[in-house]
Design a protein around this motif. Structure first.
Motif, PDB file in Angstrom:
ATOM      1  N   VAL B  55       9.448   6.045  -0.443  1.00  0.00           N
ATOM      2  CA  VAL B  55      10.473   6.001  -1.477  1.00  0.00           C
ATOM      3  C   VAL B  55      11.763   6.525  -0.876  1.00  0.00           C
ATOM      4  N   GLU B  56      12.820   5.756  -1.036  1.00  0.00           N
ATOM      5  CA  GLU B  56      14.075   6.079  -0.354  1.00  0.00           C
ATOM      6  C   GLU B  56      15.200   6.367  -1.337  1.00  0.00           C
ATOM      7  N   SER B  57      15.937   7.435  -1.026  1.00  0.00           N
ATOM      8  CA  SER B  57      17.223   7.643  -1.676  1.00  0.00           C
ATOM      9  C   SER B  57      18.262   7.242  -0.632  1.00  0.00           C
ATOM     10  N   VAL B  58      19.544   7.457  -0.928  1.00  0.00           N
ATOM     11  CA  VAL B  58      20.560   7.064   0.043  1.00  0.00           C
ATOM     12  C   VAL B  58      20.399   7.847   1.338  1.00  0.00           C
ATOM     13  N   LYS B  59      20.044   9.123   1.210  1.00  0.00           N
ATOM     14  CA  LYS B  59      20.094  10.006   2.371  1.00  0.00           C
ATOM     15  C   LYS B  59      18.729  10.433   2.881  1.00  0.00           C
ATOM     16  N   ALA B  60      17.656  10.003   2.236  1.00  0.00           N
ATOM     17  CA  ALA B  60      16.350  10.469   2.687  1.00  0.00           C
ATOM     18  C   ALA B  60      15.288   9.422   2.414  1.00  0.00           C
ATOM     19  N   ALA B  61      14.261   9.479   3.219  1.00  0.00           N
ATOM     20  CA  ALA B  61      13.106   8.621   3.004  1.00  0.00           C
ATOM     21  C   ALA B  61      11.899   9.536   2.913  1.00  0.00           C
ATOM     22  N   SER B  62      11.083   9.353   1.892  1.00  0.00           N
ATOM     23  CA  SER B  62       9.910  10.213   1.716  1.00  0.00           C
ATOM     24  C   SER B  62       8.659   9.363   1.652  1.00  0.00           C
ATOM     25  N   ASP B  63       7.623   9.848   2.320  1.00  0.00           N
ATOM     26  CA  ASP B  63       6.355   9.137   2.288  1.00  0.00           C
ATOM     27  C   ASP B  63       5.588   9.507   1.025  1.00  0.00           C
ATOM     28  N   VAL B  64       4.918   8.540   0.472  1.00  0.00           N
ATOM     29  CA  VAL B  64       4.005   8.802  -0.634  1.00  0.00           C
ATOM     30  C   VAL B  64       2.601   8.621  -0.072  1.00  0.00           C
ATOM     31  N   TYR B  65       1.754   9.660  -0.224  1.00  0.00           N
ATOM     32  CA  TYR B  65       0.429   9.622   0.370  1.00  0.00           C
ATOM     33  C   TYR B  65      -0.600   9.133  -0.651  1.00  0.00           C
ATOM     34  N   ALA B  66      -1.619   8.500  -0.136  1.00  0.00           N
ATOM     35  CA  ALA B  66      -2.685   8.063  -1.023  1.00  0.00           C
ATOM     36  C   ALA B  66      -3.375   9.300  -1.589  1.00  0.00           C
ATOM     37  N   PRO B  67      -3.364   9.493  -2.919  1.00  0.00           N
ATOM     38  CA  PRO B  67      -3.979  10.700  -3.496  1.00  0.00           C
ATOM     39  C   PRO B  67      -5.497  10.631  -3.451  1.00  0.00           C
ATOM     40  N   VAL B  68      -6.006   9.416  -3.398  1.00  0.00           N
ATOM     41  CA  VAL B  68      -7.459   9.218  -3.278  1.00  0.00           C
ATOM     42  C   VAL B  68      -7.704   8.068  -2.312  1.00  0.00           C
ATOM     43  N   SER B  69      -8.897   7.973  -1.783  1.00  0.00           N
ATOM     44  CA  SER B  69      -9.238   6.831  -0.938  1.00  0.00           C
ATOM     45  C   SER B  69      -9.469   5.617  -1.833  1.00  0.00           C
ATOM     46  N   GLY B  70      -9.094   4.456  -1.322  1.00  0.00           N
ATOM     47  CA  GLY B  70      -9.322   3.263  -2.127  1.00  0.00           C
ATOM     48  C   GLY B  70      -8.659   2.024  -1.562  1.00  0.00           C
ATOM     49  N   ILE B  71      -8.793   0.949  -2.305  1.00  0.00           N
ATOM     50  CA  ILE B  71      -8.230  -0.336  -1.885  1.00  0.00           C
ATOM     51  C   ILE B  71      -7.128  -0.729  -2.858  1.00  0.00           C
ATOM     52  N   VAL B  72      -6.011  -1.126  -2.313  1.00  0.00           N
ATOM     53  CA  VAL B  72      -4.867  -1.479  -3.157  1.00  0.00           C
ATOM     54  C   VAL B  72      -5.172  -2.787  -3.885  1.00  0.00           C
ATOM     55  N   LYS B  73      -5.181  -2.719  -5.239  1.00  0.00           N
ATOM     56  CA  LYS B  73      -5.425  -3.929  -6.036  1.00  0.00           C
ATOM     57  C   LYS B  73      -4.114  -4.612  -6.398  1.00  0.00           C
ATOM     58  N   GLU B  74      -3.110  -3.808  -6.642  1.00  0.00           N
ATOM     59  CA  GLU B  74      -1.854  -4.376  -7.106  1.00  0.00           C
ATOM     60  C   GLU B  74      -0.730  -3.393  -6.798  1.00  0.00           C
ATOM     61  N   ALA B  75       0.413  -3.916  -6.339  1.00  0.00           N
ATOM     62  CA  ALA B  75       1.603  -3.080  -6.165  1.00  0.00           C
ATOM     63  C   ALA B  75       2.617  -3.511  -7.217  1.00  0.00           C
ATOM     64  N   ASN B  76       3.413  -2.564  -7.669  1.00  0.00           N
ATOM     65  CA  ASN B  76       4.370  -2.850  -8.751  1.00  0.00           C
ATOM     66  C   ASN B  76       5.620  -3.533  -8.196  1.00  0.00           C
TER      67      ASN B  76
END
Lengths: 449, 123, 523
Positions: B55-76
């Motif tokens: 997730v990015e703002s103008v001045k920073a980029a931050s990683d979002v970590y998987a809170p649980v193990s799993g398989i991505v079914k759908e991204a928004n």
């Protein structure tokens, strides 16, 4: 010392304002063994402006310039006319002596020119978006390869047999440092379409060049199709930006990334640098691009303005996760490019390209008429390869002795391709006169007889 | 449906074997104006703690970590065109991904709403 | 008398009311309105006169562009005005003090520009026969000698095209050295201080290394305890990337110990030479135990920044790394100078090629012109004046602003935002400085100092100019301390107000597009 305004009195006043005895106080953190007692030994002291000018002018006079002679050297840099107004523009202090436009309120001059540059580069390459420049064509090509790997999450790159060997070497270097496999197809004058058969499910991208290093132009659409079939990207390279006025551009061949050298437009030969790397891509890949991007926005009063944008891709924010380590680019060379393109317009670029092509056709006609010369490049823009019945290095030396700088011997680029050791690549541009061409043909005739 | 929270400021809403993941209001406020969200492709198999999104703002980029193990079914995919949703409705419309949970026990160690509120108050 | 009362009034007449500052033309006095070139009526036209084509039979073989590139072509007067007008929206070192820390914005002597434009340097081709460019090769060789002598290092790679490219050169040399030792797969860890410029970790990552961050101590130097802890395990250490003087404007006191520790661990020492201006002519980095260092010719040696480049980043190398230097490089023998262009024979250990050709010749000429002008004595004076100027600023402002660290600084003075009132930020001070007619300092860098303000005046400034600048900054700083919220709207006097970077990043518009038809109809 003419560049230093402080006087001894100033220095003394300032030291006392600071509370220091001498400048030595500022250097006490330097380990004692590394403190020099005086100046650096082995170097002369300062000189006046005239003495420096005289010395450097003498060094310059030892070189044969492209304008001094009948000149036919290409292979990645080209002798074109640069209008006088371009040098005036880039010598404006406000462009020449400013920094990267980090403070947009007082850098709209640089930012607007970058926005115009990006628009021009996107248009001539027929791509969606372009960045604000790279160092040169070879480094752009290398960055395109690693970008393709990032975008596809694959680690294999295939290079055509007509990709400029210096571009291939720069690309290999960067890729191999990152654990990316590089497959280099064998040197081939007309082999760009071989890429179509070299792409597999592991391939991140295939990289082809048109016009290639032998001058051959190729519609690489089948290469793009084959790459896309395997979900790989197609990177289209050019070293002669003027060709884009006449020859099928990357975007019309389905390229995902287009990279090349922009020196030909607005920039002098400069013995190889500084040049300006062009880098364009499809909209879909914009956030994977290296380098600076300038974007449109508004200020607090709603007035249109420009800023550097999407900088989260860049090293100063993303650090070890950045898309590239590039920081400084080729700002002033990009300005020269954009100013020259502003004079040319689409029409001027086309007309200039036609002149280049006609000069090369005339040159090919003249050389073909020389007994023993065989033109090898099947389709070309302003540059082609030909074979002579003798060692190319000796032929070029013979030409140089007759005031003709006849081109590049292919063995300088491919030292191990013995069958190419009699091959010369030569280029003609709008600067080439009928007299130059006649001089080339007659000198070559003399050497070969 | 239960909602759980991580110390990395992600929320996880669980329904059956599916977890919907996003970032918390607290995180959205700390990041400032969000300008871009990079989401994983469907089918990606992530372990707990892997980088899932950026997730990015103008001045920073931050990683979002998987809170649980799993398989991505759908991204928004709505977020691609409207990243500002992350600031407007982080714990609603601005969900990031839906994942098929492979190890539901991982949810047990996460905070509930009250515990997360207390956690943020201490920061 | 003749009583001739004709002619114009010659004394200004005071007006009672303020005139509207908006104008019909969009221009304001000397400030000229200027649209994008795409908003002119020059589509399909050109501003160059070219000879007519002859209609020669094409050899393109049908590989032709289907449509012409659609771009306007402006006449010469329009082009010159366009760029002249745009130029006036830019701040520049030739206009005033440019205190951008870590960027070394010094005067760019005009002799350098003149020399770089000599046809013997500007109008020669990188691939023309080497016998015809002996003067150019000699110049590069001479510049290399200066760089090696000034740094006390045995070798230099000339082809890197900017500072970050020089970093890449140094780190690739280290990688190649590890390959030759058979340890490239195991030695992957590169130590980088938290205060490092972003290019350092980015470069290390680009070379396939893993970045391990080391902290700063409270004096703004490398935390030696942290370093020692990070070096407890040695068999995975590739090296360290350290800027010296560092990004806090301080000399790394323990630099020799750092060099020893990294060498004992089997790693190499990359020194980022961005701040060489502080020590040039006074300290040779080679005496400090480094293995590689890039030199930004566009900083220390005065080649112009050009609005973001071109730069040039020759990289000096120690004996240990010299065999791995990139091609091309220059050798001298009885026939004169020649380029070694392939990574074989005398360059068989070279890590390869980094760029299209031999490096930034245009920058080489300018840098050598600068070095010859200053000489060994002048360069020493450059460093001393640069450091003196920075300390003068620090001394004059330390009572109103908060110096980040105690003691003297080197060539740049670093302040934190501690002195500002709640709600006033570093950016507000920076933007207010624009209203005072100055380019802001570097802000929010280095990251290890909160709200950092990094001020590098360089040796170019006179004492009078420094006094004027300090007066302006002091007044802004006082306003910041007193919570003057008008700072939030600064700049008020620049060509533009603050720009909306969020909007630019959310909906990127990266090139001009023709207005949509409905918008045209409405106009």
């Amino acid at each position: 010392m003419r560049y230093l305004p402080l006087t001894q009195e100033d220095r003394a006043d300032m030291l006392s304002a600071i509370g220091a005895n001498s400048v030595d106080d500022f250097y006490t953190d330097v380990p004692e063994s590394a403190r020099l007692p005086g100046t650096v030994p082995g170097l002369p002291d300062h000189q006046g402006e005239f003495a420096v000018e005289r010395y450097l002018t003498k060094l310059a006079s030892k070189n044969v310039t492209a304008s001094d002679s009948a000149f036919f050297v290409g292979c990645g840099a080209y002798k074109h006319h640069v209008p006088a107004s371009i040098d005036m523009v880039i010598q404006r202090s406000e462009f020449l002596t400013t920094y990267t436009p980090y403070q947009p309120e007082i850098a709209q001059g640089t930012l607007q020119t970058l926005f115009e540059f990006q628009t021009q580069v996107a248009e001539i390459t027929a791509m969606d978006v372009a960045n604000a420049s790279m160092y040169d064509g070879a480094t752009s090509c290398a960055e395109a390869a690693v970008m393709a790997c990032r975008a596809t999450r694959r680690k294999k790159v295939v290079l055509s047999g007509g990709l400029h060997p210096h571009y291939a070497a720069s690309t290999k270097l960067l890729c191999e440092a990152q654990g990316i496999e590089v497959v280099q197809l064998p040197a081939a004058i007309d082999g760009e379409l071989e890429l179509a058969g070299a792409v597999d499910d592991a391939t991140a991208c295939v990289i082809g060049q048109s016009p290639n290093v032998f001058g051959t132009i190729t519609d690489m659409t089948p290469v793009a199709d084959a790459a896309h079939e395997k979900k790989a990207l197609f990177v289209s390279v050019f070293t002669e930006a003027v060709s884009l006025g006449l020859v099928k551009p990357p975007g019309e061949m389905g390229a995902d990334i287009a990279v090349g050298e922009g020196q030909s437009i607005g920039n002098s030969l400069n013995f190889g640098g500084p040049y300006v790397g062009l880098f364009a891509a499809t909209q879909k890949l914009v956030r994977q691009m290296p380098g600076r991007l300038c974007g449109e926005t508004t200020d607090a009063e709603g007035k249109r303005g420009f800023v550097l944008t999407l900088s989260t891709r860049e090293q100063h924010i993303r650090r070890d996760k950045a898309t590239s380590n590039i920081c400084t680019n080729s700002g002033l060379c990009a300005l020269a490019f954009t100013a020259h393109m502003t004079l040319l317009g689409g029409k001027g670029l086309h007309d200039l390209a036609v002149l280049n092509h006609e000069a090369a056709c005339d040159l090919a006609d003249a050389l073909e008429a020389v007994n023993g010369v065989e033109i090898l490049t099947p389709r070309f823009f302003n540059e082609f390869a030909f074979r002579v019945p003798m060692n190319a290095a000796d032929a070029l030396q013979g030409l140089l002795d007759r005031d003709v700088v006849g081109g590049v011997r292919v063995s300088r680029l491919y030292p191990h391709e013995d069958e190419l050791s009699n091959v010369i690549v030569c280029a003609a541009t709008e600067c080439t006169t009928p007299e130059d061409i006649a001089a080339y043909a007659s000198a070559l005739k003399e050497i070969l007889s | 449906m239960t909602v759980k929270y991580t110390e990395d400021h992600e929320w996880v809403s669980v329904e059956g074997d599916t977890a919907t993941v996003g970032i918390t209001s607290y995180a959205a406020e700390q990041l400032g104006d969000v300008v871009f969200v990079e989401l994983p492709e469907e089918g990606r198999n992530s372990n707990k703690g892997d980088e899932l999104a950026v997730v990015e703002s103008v001045k920073a980029a931050s990683d979002v970590y998987a809170p649980v193990s799993g398989i991505v079914k759908e991204a928004n995919s709505e977020l691609e065109g409207a990243p500002e949703t992350v600031n407007q409705d982080p714990e609603g419309k601005a969900w990031f991904v839906k994942m098929l949970i492979t190890d539901p026990t991982q949810l047990d160690a996460m905070m509930d709403a009250d515990a997360y509120k207390a956690f943020c108050a201490d920061l | 008398m003749s009583m001739n009362s004709q002619g114009r009034p010659s004394t200004p007449v005071a007006t009672g009311s303020q005139h509207d500052t908006e104008t019909v033309s969009g221009s304001k006095g000397l400030y000229q309105f200027e649209p994008l070139i795409f908003e002119t009526d020059r589509w399909g036209k050109t501003g160059v006169d070219l000879p007519k084509a002859k209609g020669t039979k094409s050899r393109l073989g049908g590989v032709e562009r289907t449509g012409k590139a659609e771009l306007p072509g402006l006449s010469e007067p329009e082009t010159v005005r366009h760029y002249m007008r745009l130029s006036q929206r830019n701040y520049a070192i030739d206009l005033g003090l440019f205190p951008l820390g870590s960027c070394t914005m010094k005067h760019n002597p005009r002799l350098n520009e003149k020399m770089a434009r000599l046809p013997g340097f500007a109008d020669i081709h990188p691939m023309q026969p080497q016998a015809s460019v002996q003067g150019a090769l000699e110049l590069i060789d001479e510049l290399a000698t200066w760089l090696k002598t000034l740094t006390g290092m045995p070798a230099v790679a000339m082809s890197p095209k900017a500072g970050a490219h020089g970093e890449l050169c140094g780190m690739l040399a280290i990688r190649q050295a590890l390959i030759s030792r058979g340890e490239a797969d195991t030695r992957k860890r590169v130590l980088v201080p938290a205060s490092a410029h972003g290019t350092n970790p980015a470069t290390a990552a680009q070379c396939g290394f893993i970045v391990d961050e080391i902290g700063a101590d409270k004096r703004g130097r490398v935390d030696m305890d942290d370093l020692r802890a990070k070096l407890e395990k040695t068999d995975d250490v590739a090296g360290i990337m350290l800027t010296n003087p560092n990004t806090c404007g301080l000399f790394e006191t323990d630099i020799k110990e750092i060099a020893d520790l990294i060498h004992e661990a089997g790693g190499y020492f990359y020194c980022d030479g961005a701040n060489f201006n502080a020590i040039v002519g006074r300290v040779r980095p080679g005496d400090l135990g480094i293995d590689a260092m890039h030199i930004n010719l566009h900083k220390t040696f005065s080649t112009p920044h050009g609005g973001g480049g071109p730069g040039s980043g020759p990289t000096v190398l120690s004996e240990a790394l010299a065999p791995f230097a990139p091609v091309p490089f220059i050798l001298k023998d009885e026939d004169g100078f020649r380029l070694v262009e392939e990574a074989e024979e005398e360059a068989k250990e070279s890590f390869g090629r980094m760029a299209s050709f031999h490096g930034q010749m245009g920058m080489f000429v300018r840098a050598l012109s600068y070095m010859l002008s200053h000489g060994a004595d002048g360069l020493k004076q450059v460093a001393e004046d640069a450091v003196l100027n920075a300390n003068y600023i620090q001394a004059k402002l330390k009572t109103v602003m908060t110096p980040a660290f105690d003691g003297f600084c080197m060539h740049e003075a670093l302040f934190s935002d501690k002195f500002t009132a709640e709600g006033i930020e570093t950016i507000d001070i920076a933007k207010a400085l624009i209203d005072e007619g100055y380019h802001p300092m570097t802000m929010y860098f280095p990251l290890v100092v909160h709200g950092a303000m990094l001020i590098e005046p360089t040796e170019t400034e006179s004492k009078a100019e420094l006094d004027r600048f300090c007066g302006a900054l002091e007044s802004v700083a006082r306003r910041a301390a007193q919570d003057d919220d008008t700072l939030k709207g600064a700049p008020y006097l620049a060509p533009m107000k603050r720009l909306d970077e969020t909007h630019a990043a959310r909906k990127p518009v990266l090139k001009w597009a023709p207005p949509a038809p409905e918008q045209l109809a409405a106009e």
